[in-house]
Each structure stands twice: as structure tokens, then as C-alpha cells.
Design an enzyme around this catalytic site. Structure first.
Site: not given
Ligand code: NI
Length: 325
Positions: A134, A276
Site C-alpha cells: 500500500d 507498504h
Molecule cells: Ni494506506
């Protein structure tokens, strides 16, 4: 004189009576002892034997011969000693959960044939995991993860930010060209549950437009920021929403070893992992995690591939966390 002679006679008779009495007592004792087996006797071959039924010898020998018998009669029976109940043996023990193998295989009776069948079943079922990243793209990290994926013939899903898509268009295009899935993480990472329907549409659709300028992905699956969703969100977004069932906590630890341990300690077939592509530690971890997952028999696929391989056709407005079965 007469009295002395009578006394002497009486004493003589008394002594004789005592001797006879003693002899009778001794005879009765011997007879009883033999009958009860406490004295020596003869065995069937006529050999003189002791009470233990062994050939007679010195008392010392007899005592030695008796010792083991006495000990044996005192020693507790081995069967009395509590022995731990053995663990049930079954073919399922072939699979070591510590190596990330499936452990929920139904135990079957332990015969050679059926062990082979169980192993074949596992080999036929391809284990799959979907790695998701992400908040990117962020080329210093994203490019490294893309390289690791290429090196290992693997794919992942990148839920990118609309407001980064224009700046890092090349990274998105490369990721898509490599066969990875590009997902939508909204335009500006707002909590969609706090927005009106119109604002939700803007966050989702404008971001999707920006993504499609880099790679023609169509209606990208949505990962709602913070995993936050509501009935309004579900009825408004118009695309499937993909959450996760394994949070690697990479944003918190920022430590490659910690990320590695978090993943290896929990991962199972059908999992969707949250990461991430913002932190170098996440890229470091992937260089260890991806080859190890493959070594353990996992295929690293996109979210779409994972769900479809399990017969799931993602629907608009629905939320998916994993494909665990
Ligand atoms: Ni996020």
C-alpha cells in the site's frame, strides 16, 4: 540311701522322657517342613534339591540361588510402572507446521498406501499467497520489490495512491508490465467512512482515472485506507474491496528481521498480506521472505489470481480478507 536312689532313678526317667519328647518334636518339625517345602527334598530325577528346587549345595550357594528369586518377588511388576501413552501416529505428522506446511489435513489410518495418497493430495493443491503493498509507489523501495519479484518469478498487488500516480507513472507501468496487479488506495488516503457519497466517488474514481493514465487496468480493486468501510462505502465504491488477514506490521517495526518473523510465524495458504512499499526495511524483508515462501511451496500471486483460483469472483461492494479455506 533309698531316697537318693529313687531321686537318681526319677532324674534318669525324666531325662529319657525329655529326649523322646525332643525327638518327636524334631520329627514332626522335619515332616511338616518337608511337606511345606521349607526343607530339602528330592526332585523328579532323585537329585537332592533345596527349597528353591535347585540341586543342594552349600548354604551359601543356596542363599545366593534364592536371592534373585526373593528379589524378583519383591521387585514391582513392570506392567505396574506407569508408561506415557504414545502420541497417535498418523501420516499427517509428515507435515511440519513450523515449516509453514498445511497442518489441517485430516488424519488417516497409518498405512503405507494412504501416506502416499496424502502426499499426492498436498502436491496437487498449490499453496498460494497474495503479497500486497500500500501507499506507493515510492521508487527507491517499489523498484527493489519489483526486482525481487522478477528474480523469483512471482507477482504481487500494489494498491497505489492516486496523488502519486502521475509522479511515479513509470513505476506503475513497470509493475503492471511485469504481471503484477495494480489496485487503488484512493486519491489522498482519506478515511472513507467519514466522507459523503460524492466525496467517496471522487476519492475512488479520480484516483482510478490517474492510475489508468499509467497502466490500463480498468476498474481497479479498492483497498480502503485504514481498512475502514461502512454501508455507504460498500454501496458507493462500485468495485470489490480487498482487505487483509495478515498484518506484517512493517510500518511499525521498520525492521526486516521482525517482518520476516511476523510473516513466517503466521502465513498460511490463501493469505493476503499487508505491507507498504514506503520503507527500505520492507524491501529488505522481501529479499528473504519471497525466496523462503517459494522454498516452502507457496506460489506468490496477485489478489485477483488468488481469489479466482479458489472459485471466488469478486463482486462490487463486497469485502475480501483472504482465501483461506
Ligand atoms: Ni494506506
Amino acid at each position: 540311701m533309698i531316697q537318693r536312689g529313687r531321686k537318681r532313678k526319677r532324674r534318669k526317667y525324666t531325662l529319657q522322657a525329655l529326649w523322646i519328647f525332643a525327638a518327636v518334636i524334631a520329627s514332626i518339625g522335619l515332616l511338616l517342613g518337608y511337606k511345606l517345602g521349607f526343607s530339602d527334598g528330592k526332585n523328579e530325577e532323585g537329585t537332592i534339591v533345596n527349597a528353591a528346587g535347585q540341586p543342594d549345595g552349600l548354604i551359601k550357594d543356596n542363599l545366593l540361588a534364592l536371592t534373585p528369586i526373593l528379589q524378583a518377588s519383591v521387585t514391582p511388576e513392570p506392567t505396574v510402572t506407569p508408561t506415557p501413552t504414545p502420541e497417535p501416529q498418523g501420516p499427517y505428522q509428515v507435515y511440519n507446521p513450523s515449516e509453514g506446511e498445511e497442518s489441517n489435513i485430516t488424519p488417516i489410518p497409518s498405512t503405507g498406501e494412504e501416506v502416499t495418497e496424502a502426499e499426492e493430495t498436498v502436491q496437487e493443491t498449490q499453496k498460494m499467497i497474495a503479497l500486497t503493498f500500500d501507499d506507493g509507489p515510492y521508487p527507491p523501495v517499489t523498484d527493489r520489490i519489483l526486482q525481487t519479484l522478477r528474480d523469483n518469478d512471482s507477482h504481487a498487488t500494489f494498491f497505489v495512491m492516486g496523488n502519486r500516480a502521475e509522479t511515479y507513472s513509470d513505476t506503475i507501468a513497470q509493475a503492471f508490465a511485469d504481471g503484477n496487479q495494480i489496485g487503488n488506495h484512493t486519491y489522498s488516503h482519506k478515511d472513507l467512512t467519514k466522507l459523503s457519497a460524492d466525496q467517496i466517488i471522487y476519492e475512488v474514481q479520480y484516483s482510478n482515472d490517474m492510475i489508468n493514465q499509467s497502466a490500463e487496468v480498468g476498474d481497479a480493486y479498492l483497498r480502503p485506507p485504514y481498512g475502514a468501510k461502512s454501508e455507504t462505502v460498500k454501496s458507493t465504491v462500485g468495485v470489490p474491496m480487498i482487505c487483509w488477514n495478515v498484518d506484517t506490521l512493517d510500518w511499525k517495526t521498520k525492521d526486516a528481521d521482525a517482518i520476516y518473523k511476523e510473516i513466517m510465524g503466521t502465513v498460511k495458504d490463501g493469505d493476503i498480506l499487508l505491507m507498504h512499499d514506503l520503507y527500505p526495511s520492507t524491501a529488505d524483508a522481501m529479499e528473504k521472505v519471497i525466496p523462503e515462501l517459494i522454498r516452502q511451496g507457496y506460489k506468490l500471486v496477485t489478489v485477483k489470481e488468488l481469489l479466482e483460483s479458489r472459485g471466488v469472483t469478486p463482486e462490487a461492494g463486497s469485502v475480501y480478507y483472504s482465501a483461506r479455506q
